[in-house]
Write a protein that holds these residues in place. Structure first.
Motif, PDB file in Angstrom:
ATOM      1  N   LYS A   4       0.818  -1.210   0.000  1.00 21.04           N
ATOM      2  CA  LYS A   4       0.000   0.000   0.000  1.00 21.04           C
ATOM      3  C   LYS A   4       0.858   1.269   0.000  1.00 21.04           C
ATOM      4  O   LYS A   4       0.643   2.195   0.801  1.00 21.04           O
ATOM      5  N   VAL A   5       1.829   1.305  -0.908  1.00 20.70           N
ATOM      6  CA  VAL A   5       2.665   2.493  -1.096  1.00 20.70           C
ATOM      7  C   VAL A   5       2.097   3.276  -2.281  1.00 20.70           C
ATOM      8  O   VAL A   5       1.858   2.711  -3.347  1.00 20.70           O
ATOM      9  N   THR A   6       1.889   4.582  -2.095  1.00 26.71           N
ATOM     10  CA  THR A   6       1.171   5.392  -3.074  1.00 26.71           C
ATOM     11  C   THR A   6       1.994   6.607  -3.479  1.00 26.71           C
ATOM     12  O   THR A   6       2.563   7.297  -2.619  1.00 26.71           O
ATOM     13  N   PHE A   7       2.020   6.865  -4.802  1.00 29.78           N
ATOM     14  CA  PHE A   7       2.662   8.060  -5.350  1.00 29.78           C
ATOM     15  C   PHE A   7       1.639   8.782  -6.223  1.00 29.78           C
ATOM     16  O   PHE A   7       1.147   8.204  -7.202  1.00 29.78           O
ATOM     17  N   VAL A   8       1.309  10.026  -5.895  1.00 29.45           N
ATOM     18  CA  VAL A   8       0.355  10.824  -6.666  1.00 29.45           C
ATOM     19  C   VAL A   8       0.992  12.169  -6.995  1.00 29.45           C
ATOM     20  O   VAL A   8       1.478  12.873  -6.091  1.00 29.45           O
ATOM     21  N   CYS A  31       6.325  -6.860  -3.522  1.00 33.68           N
ATOM     22  CA  CYS A  31       5.646  -5.759  -2.847  1.00 33.68           C
ATOM     23  C   CYS A  31       4.214  -5.708  -3.404  1.00 33.68           C
ATOM     24  O   CYS A  31       3.961  -6.104  -4.541  1.00 33.68           O
ATOM     25  N   SER A  32       3.264  -5.244  -2.604  1.00 35.04           N
ATOM     26  CA  SER A  32       1.868  -5.424  -2.993  1.00 35.04           C
ATOM     27  C   SER A  32       1.064  -4.136  -2.878  1.00 35.04           C
ATOM     28  O   SER A  32       1.360  -3.264  -2.066  1.00 35.04           O
ATOM     29  N   TYR A  33       0.029  -4.029  -3.711  1.00 33.31           N
ATOM     30  CA  TYR A  33      -0.965  -2.961  -3.642  1.00 33.31           C
ATOM     31  C   TYR A  33      -0.338  -1.571  -3.724  1.00 33.31           C
ATOM     32  O   TYR A  33      -0.588  -0.711  -2.895  1.00 33.31           O
ATOM     33  N   PHE A  34       0.489  -1.353  -4.728  1.00 30.16           N
ATOM     34  CA  PHE A  34       1.063  -0.020  -4.887  1.00 30.16           C
ATOM     35  C   PHE A  34       0.307   0.756  -5.948  1.00 30.16           C
ATOM     36  O   PHE A  34      -0.323   0.185  -6.838  1.00 30.16           O
ATOM     37  N   THR A  35       0.352   2.095  -5.849  1.00 29.36           N
ATOM     38  CA  THR A  35      -0.378   2.978  -6.744  1.00 29.36           C
ATOM     39  C   THR A  35       0.549   4.076  -7.254  1.00 29.36           C
ATOM     40  O   THR A  35       1.286   4.684  -6.466  1.00 29.36           O
ATOM     41  N   VAL A  36       0.510   4.324  -8.571  1.00 29.91           N
ATOM     42  CA  VAL A  36       1.267   5.411  -9.191  1.00 29.91           C
ATOM     43  C   VAL A  36       0.299   6.190 -10.085  1.00 29.91           C
ATOM     44  O   VAL A  36      -0.246   5.617 -11.031  1.00 29.91           O
ATOM     45  N   LEU A  37       0.061   7.474  -9.771  1.00 30.77           N
ATOM     46  CA  LEU A  37      -0.894   8.274 -10.529  1.00 30.77           C
ATOM     47  C   LEU A  37      -0.302   9.646 -10.852  1.00 30.77           C
ATOM     48  O   LEU A  37       0.170  10.341  -9.940  1.00 30.77           O
ATOM     49  N   GLY A  38      -0.299  10.013 -12.109  1.00 35.46           N
ATOM     50  CA  GLY A  38       0.065  11.369 -12.505  1.00 35.46           C
ATOM     51  C   GLY A  38       1.479  11.754 -12.161  1.00 35.46           C
ATOM     52  O   GLY A  38       1.760  12.919 -11.844  1.00 35.46           O
ATOM     53  N   CYS A  39       2.403  10.798 -12.234  1.00 38.91           N
ATOM     54  CA  CYS A  39       3.780  11.046 -11.839  1.00 38.91           C
ATOM     55  C   CYS A  39       4.649  11.396 -13.052  1.00 38.91           C
ATOM     56  O   CYS A  39       4.319  11.084 -14.193  1.00 38.91           O
ATOM     57  N   THR A  40       5.802  12.020 -12.790  1.00 41.58           N
ATOM     58  CA  THR A  40       6.741  12.410 -13.833  1.00 41.58           C
ATOM     59  C   THR A  40       8.030  11.607 -13.684  1.00 41.58           C
ATOM     60  O   THR A  40       8.568  11.505 -12.575  1.00 41.58           O
TER      61      THR A  40
END
Length: 305
Positions: A268-272, A295-304
């Motif tokens: 559950k690591v998130t990058f927005v 590693c599990s349940y990671f999120t990457v949204l709108g990253c550069t």
């Protein structure tokens, strides 16, 4: 010490330090609450500790403060040399300069819970171990407008900010960190809920040129909002055994290795809206964000990248 004790016995008041340097050889201990130490400025009224393994302020009571003072050690500080050792509730620190300590601030709740501590407008310089060492039932430190700087990367062996064991509810805003071994480290003797650092928040902060960057381990629920991690010889951020680590805005840029390395035991690591550009500056096989196998349940949204 006699003045501090008399003020505490009277139910509170102010101990005033005119311009000058004050030599002490043991900790100044607060025996009661509502005691204020007041100087004429953080570069003008200096308390200098000549015992290199002793605290400068030893505060285990409530509603105390130190304002417009400088703290330093005469010689190389050793373990035990926390310039401000603070437990109790509602203690306040403003306009301080802390130089050449082992730990600048130590929040230790192992005997008396350290809760609702306020730190504002302080400079923390050349700390051998930690700028802020918050551990063992330290809760709700509100830290803002603090500059942590080391002359070289041989200082700050465990970080400008160190969370260890149960250390929860802390908020760091407008923090500037420059040089040292680590900018932030977290760890615990056990990864069991309630025994590890958690529920801590950083906002509008910049972490620059620390040798080993930020190392998050055995932790849960950290938020980083508009924080930047840059110019590390290693990775900017390393996340190992952790759950619920979130980055919104900011970024990890210009690091020699990975911008961020997320380990196999992280979830559950998130990058927005996060920037992970210009990394791998040392050459080799490094990435903006590296997710290791399992590693599990990671999120990457709108990253550069």
């Amino acid at each position: 010490q006699a003045a501090i004790t008399d003020v505490a016995n009277a139910g509170g008041g102010t101990v005033y330090f005119p311009y000058g340097t004050y030599k002490i050889t043991s900790a100044l201990t607060f025996t009661g609450g509502k005691v204020k130490l007041l100087g004429t400025g953080k570069q003008a009224s200096i308390i200098k500790q000549f015992t290199t393994n002793a605290k400068i302020l030893n505060i285990t009571t409530n509603n105390n403060s130190a304002v417009s003072l400088g703290f330093t050690y005469n010689g190389t500080p050793a373990s035990g040399a926390s310039a401000i050792y603070c437990s109790g509730f509602y203690n306040y620190f403003d306009d301080l300069d802390i130089n050449n300590s082992y730990n600048a601030f130590e929040g230790d709740g192992s005997s008396v819970v350290s809760n609702s501590i306020y730190v504002d407008n302080c400079e923390v310089r050349n700390y051998a171990n930690c700028g802020f060492y918050l551990h063992d039932q330290s809760f709700n430190w509100m830290v803002s407008n603090v500059f942590c700087v080391n002359d070289t990367n041989s200082y700050g062996a465990l970080g400008a900010i160190r969370f260890y064991n149960q250390s929860e509810g802390h908020s760091f805003t407008n923090i500037q960190v420059y040089q040292g071994a680590y900018c932030i480290t977290t760890d615990a003797a056990s990864n069991v809920m309630g025994s590890r650092p958690g529920y801590n928040k950083f906002s509008n902060s910049y972490f620059d040129s620390c040798t080993s960057g930020c190392n998050i381990n055995n932790s849960v629920e950290f938020d980083f909002n508009d924080c930047w991690f840059s110019n590390r010889p290693a990775s900017g951020i390393t996340i190992s055994t952790a759950n619920g680590i979130r980055f919104t805005g900011g970024g990890a840029v210009n690091n020699q290795q990975n911008g961020v390395s997320v380990g196999a035991n992280a979830s559950k690591v998130t990058f927005v809206n996060f920037s992970a550009r210009g990394n791998n500056t040392g050459g080799g096989s490094y990435y903006g964000i590296l997710f290791q196998a399992n590693c599990s349940y990671f999120t990457v949204l709108g990253c550069t990248f």
